[in-house]
Design a protein around this motif. Sequence first.
Motif, mmCIF file in Angstrom:
data_model
loop_
_atom_site.group_PDB
_atom_site.id
_atom_site.type_symbol
_atom_site.label_atom_id
_atom_site.label_comp_id
_atom_site.label_asym_id
_atom_site.label_seq_id
_atom_site.Cartn_x
_atom_site.Cartn_y
_atom_site.Cartn_z
ATOM 1 N N TYR A 102 -43.886 69.214 51.157
ATOM 2 C CA TYR A 102 -44.792 68.467 50.282
ATOM 3 C C TYR A 102 -44.599 68.800 48.798
ATOM 4 N N GLY A 103 -43.494 69.421 48.466
ATOM 5 C CA GLY A 103 -43.273 69.740 47.050
ATOM 6 C C GLY A 103 -44.147 70.853 46.525
ATOM 7 N N GLN A 104 -44.541 71.757 47.394
ATOM 8 C CA GLN A 104 -45.457 72.809 46.970
ATOM 9 C C GLN A 104 -44.862 74.210 47.060
ATOM 10 N N CYS A 105 -43.560 74.323 47.368
ATOM 11 C CA CYS A 105 -43.010 75.674 47.517
ATOM 12 C C CYS A 105 -41.653 75.887 46.853
ATOM 13 N N GLY A 106 -40.874 74.847 46.677
ATOM 14 C CA GLY A 106 -39.596 74.987 45.976
ATOM 15 C C GLY A 106 -38.411 75.406 46.830
ATOM 16 N N ALA A 107 -38.633 75.650 48.120
ATOM 17 C CA ALA A 107 -37.529 76.126 48.970
ATOM 18 C C ALA A 107 -36.424 75.096 49.120
ATOM 19 N N MET A 189 -39.844 79.589 36.592
ATOM 20 C CA MET A 189 -39.479 79.797 37.999
ATOM 21 C C MET A 189 -40.698 79.674 38.911
ATOM 22 N N SER A 190 -41.842 79.341 38.351
ATOM 23 C CA SER A 190 -43.073 79.384 39.147
ATOM 24 C C SER A 190 -43.162 78.296 40.212
ATOM 25 N N ALA B 98 -47.491 70.961 37.183
ATOM 26 C CA ALA B 98 -46.494 71.028 38.252
ATOM 27 C C ALA B 98 -45.486 72.151 38.032
ATOM 28 N N SER B 99 -44.201 71.869 38.299
ATOM 29 C CA SER B 99 -43.157 72.881 38.188
ATOM 30 C C SER B 99 -41.939 72.244 37.553
ATOM 31 N N GLY B 100 -40.974 73.079 37.201
ATOM 32 C CA GLY B 100 -39.746 72.576 36.597
ATOM 33 C C GLY B 100 -39.106 71.483 37.428
ATOM 34 N N GLN B 101 -39.040 71.694 38.735
ATOM 35 C CA GLN B 101 -38.414 70.698 39.603
ATOM 36 C C GLN B 101 -39.203 69.396 39.615
ATOM 37 N N HIS C 688 -44.359 83.261 40.563
ATOM 38 C CA HIS C 688 -43.664 84.188 39.652
ATOM 39 C C HIS C 688 -44.563 84.704 38.531
ATOM 40 N N VAL C 689 -45.243 83.757 37.877
ATOM 41 C CA VAL C 689 -45.922 84.138 36.641
ATOM 42 C C VAL C 689 -47.193 84.960 36.920
ATOM 43 N N ASP C 690 -47.603 85.027 38.174
ATOM 44 C CA ASP C 690 -48.753 85.876 38.522
ATOM 45 C C ASP C 690 -48.352 87.344 38.683
ATOM 46 N N ILE C 691 -47.069 87.602 38.728
ATOM 47 C CA ILE C 691 -46.630 88.948 39.108
ATOM 48 C C ILE C 691 -45.962 89.666 37.943
#
Lengths: 216, 327, 749
Positions: A102-107, A189-190, B98-101, C688-691
């Motif tokens: 679902y686009g919530q983890c980046g794997a 990278m979050s 959101a995120s970079g991706q 990442h940014v939480d750590i």
Amino acid sequence: MARNKKTDGVDESTEPGSFAPNKARRTFLKKSSALVALALTPPPVLKAAEMEDQVTAAFEKVKITLHVNGTRHKLAVEPRVTLLDLLREDLKLTGTKKGCDYGQCGACTVHVDGKRVLSCLSLAVMQNGRKITTIEGLADGEKLHPLQEAFIKHDGLQCGYCTPGQIMSAVACIREGQAGSEPEIREYMSGNICRCGAYPNIVNAIMEVNQSGQKV
Amino acid sequence: MNQFQYIQPAKQKAAIDALTKDAKAMFIAGGTNLLDLMKRGLAAPEKLVDINKLPLKKIEFNNNGLRIGALALNSEVAQDKLVREKQPLLVQALEAGASGQLRNMATMGGNILQRTRCPYFYDIALPCNKREPGSGCGALAGFNRMHAIFGFSDKCIAVHPSDMSVALAALDATVVVAGPQGERQILFTDLHRLPGDQPEKDTILERNELILAIDIPDKPFAQKVHYLKARDRASYAFALVSVAAALATDKNIITAARIAMGGVAHKPWRLFEAEKFLEGKPVSEANFRSAAELAMQGAKAFNHNAYKLKLAPNSIAAALKAAAGIA
Amino acid sequence: MEKAFFDQDNNDNSLDRVDGRLKVTGAATYAAEYQLPNVTHAVLVTSTIAKGRITSLDSKLAEQAPGVLAVISHVNSPGVPAYGSSPAMPQRATLGTPLRVFHDNLIYFSGQPVAVIVADTWQRAEFAASLVKVQYEKEPHQTNLEANLSRAALPANVQRDKNSRYHDYDRGNPEELNTAAVKIEATYKIPTEHHNPLEPHAIIAHWEAPDKLTLYDKTQVIKGTQGNLARAFKLPLENVKVQAKFIGGAFGSGIRVWPHVMAATLAAKKVQRPVKLVLPRELMFTSVGSRPETIQHITMGATKDGKLTTITHEAVAHTSTYEEHTERTILATRMLYDCPHVSTRYRLVNLDVNTPTWMRGPGEVTGVYALESAMDELAYALQMDPLELRRRNHADSDPEKNLPWSSKSLKECYAKGAAHFGWHKRNPEPRSMRQGQMLVGYGMASSTFGVHRNYAKSRAVFQADGKVIVQSATSDIGPGTGTAMTRIAADTLSLSPAFIRFDLGESTLPDAPGQTGSTTVSSVGSAVKVACEALKQKLLQLAVNTPNSTLYNTNPADLSVEQGRIFKTGNPATGVTYTEILKQNNLPQLEVTEESKPGAEWQKYSMSAFGAHFVEVHVNPTTGEVRVKRVVTCAGVGKVINHKTARSQSIGGVVGGIGMALTEESVMDHRFGRYVTGDFANYHVPVHVDIPPIDVFFIDEHDPHVNPVGAKGLGEIAIVGVAAAVANAVFQATGKRIRDLPITPDKLI
């Protein structure tokens, strides 16, 4: 899958299809399917499924060309197949991981035309003609990519399941110019979750590669 | 996910016609929200009309302001020199989302149209009037920590999730849309609806209308800006409350103020009263506090979101302070 | 050789993760990634109600959908032979009957599998699953722990076992609390949390013959899964093969055989083809256990100078209606501090939810959060430094068992951690420390986790090419099992690690316990060490018995080995390599299999690992957002086998603890008995940014008692106490004591 409508804890067994998604699905079945007509003819299910395959191939699949890790693939895919499922199931490139879908983890992060994207939220048909790079395409033969080396050196991984996504994202992060400092790396990278908690080591790996000035 | 047909028209008219002709067709651009919805059975188009071939990616500046094509990606806009120079508030809001991706995939138009993240909307085993009109609002007496404190109805208390939209609402943006009858311009603050009796409708757009571009006027408040986003984790999370603040000042006197909030209503929530209050007043923490309190009039909390009654005014005052550059 | 074993302050001597290359190139194969010809795809249909029965299950449309091979439910399940006799698969510490998949029409929790669809592609199976129509007769359900506290009871499995440690425990006279000079009393709550490994649980089930089953499964317990499936389907043990070479995290979710495993196995039986089943993320919340929700009540009494006199600790946790899951929640309270009067109570409430299970640091992480928060509260009540309070109550021996510790370096952890952290700079006054707008807080907590050890076997094979293959049916959910074992084998054999290959992840290998309770190094590592020692002795013996060897007739005790070369001690010129010995004897290989198990030492010593965490938080007074800015963690865990991977494990534990403290919570809407936070957008694990940077120190402990390796285990203790340290730091920063985790902004503003 949930199919029952409920109001305030009272379970009303509903007339099937009483709300939009269901209805849409049913109508679709009714309408679009020469397929279902075939399938509804009762011979053994297996056989119906086989006939189904042919019909689907003719009417439902879309021909596309993808350049994956430098190899051109001519494929016929159902429009509903995501790039992630295509990579993992059809091309057997299982290095790209399904963590949430679902686009919530980046794997599932891969590069499309050099940009990092989530392959789970991309339809394969929408990538027609594009260049896809997955973790399998990052190393130069036996020679690992600098970030792959750095992840090993800094132990930026534990179970390894988020690792391909982290690395693909990290490469992009450096290319995007968003790896200049530790805080910047952490922010950009979050979108890549690591449940084992290798974050500090991953940040160290990215810092080192970025500061080394190596081409990524 | 059901099967569907996929087409990729090269012309705007063909794309719009496809939806006009087929009631079960939907546009797809970045897909970052639509695919999510389709996977969970919340959307089941029989035809997807991929609009990515349409020439709607341009970012340009003329005398009136900035025009951003609807298909420009969030990341492209956030990194665009012109945008960074002219509309830093938009950049801040984009980068908070959101995120970079995802920002590499999400388009401007799609970001505007993303649907609520209310968990009752997403779980088809639970009631939700937005998903299934008449089934009830699960959140009303349920888990409503993330939910609205303004503009809700007894049918729906969901919030609009976009950060970018909050900035656009504050910046007096308009959207340019095209439909079968031609183009029209809609003030951004008029685009999203309040739930009322029809929570299933997020915006005033017809289903076969296409967003072409976003216009952001060049105004004096575009430079003294701040986007504040409070969230459960420091990134990659939806806002508990967010505030987009923009100020124009002349010798410490506020000449114009624009403030919008996210995470508090079914649409980006513009604080017109607070803006009016600030205009002509000196920059001061006390004035910002007063404006924040004014903005909170009419707010009402549910079981789990009473904290927003404090978080929201705190955030408004803090965002204004940051925009004004006072500590 | 011994030097190499004790290098914990020397990073450079550490091995890189032996499977690192496979993992960074995408070549590591996880359960769902095995390529089996003819594989089919399965998708579960799950219940939408929490309690009741299925009145009808209409799968006609689904069966007729394109590509569908079968729809299996209680209506047509091929059946699990052992389900006839209850309990089918009893498991340790869990009493009851594991959910019998597709056995009858009864619903025990929302999210329970009621049918499985098998199709030729995943997309088709997934779509067909949406066409199954299930109707239920609903019964009132109970899912709210707090609302059901009146039903809290001593677990039945405890009642039946007089040796159980969960019975009501009283030491001294807890009534002494009434006369204590200083008292505190508080209730702490931890919500249900989910393991959420990045890899969703997945399995490929393949009946290679009607009585031969192979599973590619995400399991932490390979032999246990093999045994369970063999019992369930009444097969000879050797007819069931389980493979789990790479596991994408688990943290406890992979300890049991869960319903989806049975569903896939049944489906594979039905369609007579391999069946792949991957849980979608939302089912990870109802399919593979959770950390139980707990409500804990603690009272503490102390003298004015900070000597603990009394602790009472009552813990109530939830379980399901069909099984009792118990864990060590209250045990640390009996031994962490020297206190004469202690009582503990442990209760369960059964609810209409799926059975909870062990999650990283199980029991201790829950109990120590409460205990270490209470210690901080007591320190404030005493106006004493929290670290000083802990020092004054240090337990020099185990106050519960009245046994000496096998080793303990908690005081050293306090000293080293505090010095490195700069604890002395702390102003204890809440809200007294600031950095810019931010409120700054320092907090600390002790940690502990029991040392455990199980029976394990290992095979070590010296090959003619100089390589050693070491094997055991253990697994690696991420800590680096192969790396640690390679290190142990290399050091034991005096060989370069490059010559070692460690095989794991297959049920055909020598017995190993599951990767649970931080026991892998203590159990499997011991077996590896014993096997490699035996192999070395065999090689030495061979060397002195080989007539044409320069070492012929030497007393083995006079020999040394370096880099696989045997020589007379003090005279390296006289040597012969392992490989040469094999060659001289015309042997293709040399093999030993050894076992290792705990012995009488457990009666003589109390064995635990101890540590301390120091945390700095910044709290935004405007928004209530908490950010952890730095962490120093220090532990005495016996011998650290490989510093690099051990450090990573500690960091990972801290990250898990930060999530527990600040963001992780599974919220259930009790009206429906369904989780409303069932994905990564709503169940927040740290990003990442939480750590922040995390500094890890290990105290060098030589513990000859715990096991042959001398390692106490690390994976669990790494997380124990972290949440308390964060919460204590938040208190010092804000003056607010948040006693229900997680500490989200809404609770602080």
